[in-house]
Design a protein around this motif. Structure first.
Motif, mmCIF file in Angstrom:
data_model
loop_
_atom_site.group_PDB
_atom_site.id
_atom_site.type_symbol
_atom_site.label_atom_id
_atom_site.label_comp_id
_atom_site.label_asym_id
_atom_site.label_seq_id
_atom_site.Cartn_x
_atom_site.Cartn_y
_atom_site.Cartn_z
ATOM 1 N N PRO A 18 9.749 -6.511 7.471
ATOM 2 C CA PRO A 18 10.776 -7.565 7.531
ATOM 3 C C PRO A 18 10.802 -8.281 8.870
ATOM 4 O O PRO A 18 10.408 -7.619 9.825
ATOM 5 N N ALA A 19 10.882 -9.528 8.413
ATOM 6 C CA ALA A 19 10.799 -10.492 9.723
ATOM 7 C C ALA A 19 11.994 -10.101 10.702
ATOM 8 O O ALA A 19 11.715 -10.207 12.083
ATOM 9 N N ASN A 20 13.136 -9.416 10.334
ATOM 10 C CA ASN A 20 14.230 -9.307 11.191
ATOM 11 C C ASN A 20 14.059 -7.958 11.713
ATOM 12 O O ASN A 20 15.218 -7.474 12.655
ATOM 13 N N HIS A 21 13.160 -7.116 11.519
ATOM 14 C CA HIS A 21 12.821 -5.613 12.233
ATOM 15 C C HIS A 21 12.487 -5.721 13.689
ATOM 16 O O HIS A 21 11.648 -6.775 13.792
ATOM 17 N N PRO A 22 12.972 -4.937 14.213
ATOM 18 C CA PRO A 22 12.459 -4.787 15.757
ATOM 19 C C PRO A 22 11.164 -4.805 16.093
ATOM 20 O O PRO A 22 10.545 -5.333 16.836
ATOM 21 N N LEU A 23 10.266 -4.073 15.202
ATOM 22 C CA LEU A 23 8.968 -4.038 15.114
ATOM 23 C C LEU A 23 8.357 -5.558 15.013
ATOM 24 O O LEU A 23 7.045 -5.639 15.548
ATOM 25 N N ALA A 24 8.988 -6.427 14.525
ATOM 26 C CA ALA A 24 8.324 -7.963 14.395
ATOM 27 C C ALA A 24 7.925 -8.383 15.678
ATOM 28 O O ALA A 24 7.317 -9.290 15.609
ATOM 29 N N LYS A 25 8.530 -7.898 16.768
ATOM 30 C CA LYS A 25 8.720 -8.531 18.122
ATOM 31 C C LYS A 25 7.031 -8.020 18.587
ATOM 32 O O LYS A 25 6.626 -8.458 19.708
ATOM 33 N N LYS A 26 6.457 -7.027 18.138
ATOM 34 C CA LYS A 26 5.355 -6.256 18.837
ATOM 35 C C LYS A 26 4.002 -7.172 17.953
ATOM 36 O O LYS A 26 3.975 -7.722 16.973
ATOM 37 N N ASP A 27 2.952 -7.314 19.123
ATOM 38 C CA ASP A 27 1.778 -7.887 18.629
ATOM 39 C C ASP A 27 0.945 -7.023 17.859
ATOM 40 O O ASP A 27 0.407 -7.569 16.788
ATOM 41 N N VAL A 28 1.050 -5.604 17.935
ATOM 42 C CA VAL A 28 -0.100 -4.776 16.987
ATOM 43 C C VAL A 28 0.913 -3.534 16.730
ATOM 44 O O VAL A 28 1.536 -3.199 17.677
ATOM 45 N N LEU A 29 0.866 -3.140 15.700
ATOM 46 C CA LEU A 29 1.663 -1.998 15.080
ATOM 47 C C LEU A 29 0.672 -0.554 15.273
ATOM 48 O O LEU A 29 -0.343 -0.823 14.613
ATOM 49 N N THR A 30 1.309 0.326 15.480
ATOM 50 C CA THR A 30 0.720 1.754 15.428
ATOM 51 C C THR A 30 1.002 2.320 14.470
ATOM 52 O O THR A 30 2.062 1.961 13.477
ATOM 53 N N LEU A 31 0.375 3.275 13.750
ATOM 54 C CA LEU A 31 0.881 4.259 12.733
ATOM 55 C C LEU A 31 2.054 4.986 13.096
ATOM 56 O O LEU A 31 2.886 5.042 11.966
ATOM 57 N N LYS A 32 2.368 5.248 14.245
ATOM 58 C CA LYS A 32 3.614 5.864 14.554
ATOM 59 C C LYS A 32 4.764 4.979 14.407
ATOM 60 O O LYS A 32 6.017 5.383 13.741
ATOM 61 N N ASP A 33 4.642 3.764 14.724
ATOM 62 C CA ASP A 33 5.525 2.650 14.614
ATOM 63 C C ASP A 33 6.188 2.460 13.272
ATOM 64 O O ASP A 33 7.287 2.636 12.849
ATOM 65 N N ILE A 34 5.162 2.576 12.197
ATOM 66 C CA ILE A 34 5.571 2.378 10.587
ATOM 67 C C ILE A 34 5.811 3.374 10.029
ATOM 68 O O ILE A 34 6.007 3.476 8.837
ATOM 69 N N SER A 35 5.684 4.837 10.724
ATOM 70 C CA SER A 35 5.679 6.065 9.844
ATOM 71 C C SER A 35 7.261 6.222 9.417
ATOM 72 O O SER A 35 7.292 7.042 8.480
ATOM 73 N N GLU A 36 8.069 5.636 10.356
ATOM 74 C CA GLU A 36 9.606 5.676 9.516
ATOM 75 C C GLU A 36 9.982 4.936 8.597
ATOM 76 O O GLU A 36 11.134 5.155 8.144
ATOM 77 N N LEU A 37 9.434 3.800 8.475
ATOM 78 C CA LEU A 37 9.487 2.830 7.461
ATOM 79 C C LEU A 37 8.972 3.355 6.199
ATOM 80 O O LEU A 37 7.859 3.687 5.862
ATOM 81 N N PRO A 38 9.838 3.066 4.895
ATOM 82 C CA PRO A 38 9.205 3.450 3.459
ATOM 83 C C PRO A 38 8.034 2.513 3.310
ATOM 84 O O PRO A 38 7.951 1.268 3.571
ATOM 85 N N TYR A 39 7.209 3.117 2.439
ATOM 86 C CA TYR A 39 5.624 2.270 2.342
ATOM 87 C C TYR A 39 6.132 1.952 0.722
ATOM 88 O O TYR A 39 6.266 2.536 -0.334
ATOM 89 N N ILE A 40 6.304 0.521 0.565
ATOM 90 C CA ILE A 40 6.477 -0.189 -0.790
ATOM 91 C C ILE A 40 5.058 -0.291 -1.621
ATOM 92 O O ILE A 40 4.389 -0.815 -1.039
ATOM 93 N N CYS A 41 5.099 0.255 -2.836
ATOM 94 C CA CYS A 41 3.750 -0.012 -3.264
ATOM 95 C C CYS A 41 4.096 -0.102 -4.897
ATOM 96 O O CYS A 41 5.047 0.191 -5.416
ATOM 97 N N SER A 42 2.953 -0.447 -5.446
ATOM 98 C CA SER A 42 2.696 -0.878 -7.023
ATOM 99 C C SER A 42 2.333 0.371 -7.567
ATOM 100 O O SER A 42 1.843 1.549 -6.990
ATOM 101 N N THR A 43 2.818 0.511 -8.999
ATOM 102 C CA THR A 43 2.158 1.677 -9.660
ATOM 103 C C THR A 43 0.905 1.512 -10.227
ATOM 104 O O THR A 43 0.456 2.304 -11.143
ATOM 105 N N ASP A 44 0.321 0.320 -10.119
ATOM 106 C CA ASP A 44 -1.052 0.074 -10.899
ATOM 107 C C ASP A 44 -2.069 0.815 -9.947
ATOM 108 O O ASP A 44 -1.858 1.386 -9.087
#
Length: 298
Positions: free
Chosen positions: A171-197
Motif C-alpha cells: 500500500p502506498a500509504n504504508h510506512p514501508l513505502a518510504k523505504k528504498d529496499v524491503l527486507t523479508l522481516k519488513d513484510i513478514s507482518e503484512l498478509p500476503y495476498i495471492c490468487s488461487t490459480d
C-alpha cells in the motif's frame, strides 16, 4: 450463370454497343452475342432491346446491372482476400496473452502489426498460461503469450519476448513505502495476498520456502479467484503481493512498488506457437514480432 457472362453483360450494358463491348473485353463480337443470349435464356428475361441502330437496356436489364455489379464486386473482393490469405496478409488471427504481457512491448507491437496488416482480423484473448498451451496445441489459438517454465510446452515452439524483475507491491500509504529496499522481516507482518490459480500456488510455496530459510513465516492473507483482484486489495491496504517491476502502468493508484533484499526468479514471458499449424499469416506475425523484439533490444 457464369462469372464470364456477368462480365460480358456488364461491359455491354455500359457500352451499349456490341462492337465496343467486344473490343473492351478483347474478344470477338459473335462470342459476346452468344453469351448474352445464353444469359437471357437462363434468366428467362430480355436484358437488351436490340435494333439495327442501337442497343438499350430493358427495365429488367437495368435492375440486373445493379445486381451484376454487386456480384462481381463480391467475387473480386473474395479473390483478393483469398490471395491475401495465401500470402499471409489477410484472415483471422487468434492471439491469447497473460495479463503480465500488457506491461511489456506487447500492446505497442500489436498496434504496429494491426496498422501494417489492416486486412487481418486480430482477436485477442486474456487467458492463463495453462489454457493457452492447450489451446495453441489444439489450434483454437494461433499464438500465445505465456509465463515460461510454468508448464510443459513439448510439441510447441517458443521464443522469450520479455523479462522483468520481481518486486513487492505494498500500500502506498504504508510506512514501508518510504523505504528504498524491503527486507523479508519488513513484510513478514503484512498478509500476503495471492490468487488461487496454479501459478500463484507455486509462487506461495516458493515464498514460504524463502521465508523459512530466514526463520520467518509467510502470513497468508486474502485469496482471490478473479484475475488482477489482488492489486485492488493491496491498494486498499489489505496486504502485499509479488509483482513484476514493469507493472507501474497497469496497476491501480495506491500501490508502491519496492525492490526486495532478495532476488526472486524473474517473470519471463514467452511467445508460443504450434509448428504443425503454421499458416502464412501466423508465420508473418511471428516474424513481425521477432523483428520488433530484436529491434527494441538492439
Amino acid at each position: 450463370m457464369r462469372i464470364r457472362q456477368l462480365r460480358y453483360f456488364k461491359a455491354l450494358a455500359e457500352e451499349l454497343h456490341f462492337g465496343k463491348a467486344a473490343e473492351k473485353l478483347h474478344i470477338q463480337q459473335p462470342p459476346l452475342s452468344r453469351q448474352i443470349q445464353k444469359l437471357e435464356e437462363e434468366l428467362e428475361v430480355t436484358l437488351f432491346k436490340r435494333t439495327n441502330r442501337k442497343v438499350e437496356l430493358t427495365e429488367e436489364g437495368r435492375y440486373f446491372l445493379k445486381e451484376a455489379k454487386e456480384m462481381l464486386a463480391v467475387m473480386d473482393r473474395s479473390k483478393t482476400t483469398l490471395q491475401a490469405m495465401g500470402n499471409g496478409t489477410a484472415g483471422k488471427l487468434k492471439i491469447s496473452f497473460i495479463y503480465l504481457a500488457l506491461s511489456s512491448a506487447f500492446p505497442h507491437i500489436m498496434g504496429d502489426f494491426i496498422g501494417q496488416y489492416p486486412d487481418v482480423e486480430v482477436c485477442l484473448h486474456d487467458e492463463n498460461t495453462y489454457f493457452q498451451v492447450n489451446a495453441v496445441k489444439e489450434g483454437t489459438r494461433h499464438v500465445g503469450f505465456v509465463t515460461m517454465n510454468l508448464v510443459d510446452t513439448k510439441g510447441l515452439e517458443s521464443m522469450i519476448v520479455h523479462n522483468s524483475r520481481t518486486c513487492a507491491a505494498i500500500p502506498a500509504n504504508h510506512p514501508l513505502a518510504k523505504k528504498d529496499v524491503l527486507t523479508l522481516k519488513d513484510i513478514s507482518e503484512l498478509p500476503y495476498i495471492c490468487s488461487t490459480d496454479s501459478y500463484c500456488r507455486m509462487r506461495v510455496k516458493e515464498m514460504q520456502r524463502i521465508f523459512a530459510e530466514k526463520d520467518l513465516e509467510l502470513k497468508i492473507g486474502m485469496q482471490y479467484e478473479r484475475k488482477h483482484t489482488g492489486n485492488v486489495f493491496v491498494a486498499a491496504g489489505h496486504g502485499w503481493t509479488v509483482i513484476n517491476s514493469d507493472s507501474a502502468g497497469t496497476i491501480p493508484d495506491g500501490i508502491a512498488l519496492k525492490p526486495l533484499e532478495i532476488e526472486l526468479p524473474p517473470f519471463e514471458i514467452g511467445m508460443i506457437w504450434n509448428p504443425e499449424r503454421i499458416t502464412p499469416l501466423v508465420q508473418n506475425f511471428i516474424e513481425f514480432y521477432r523483428e520488433r523484439i530484436e529491434r527494441n533490444s538492439a
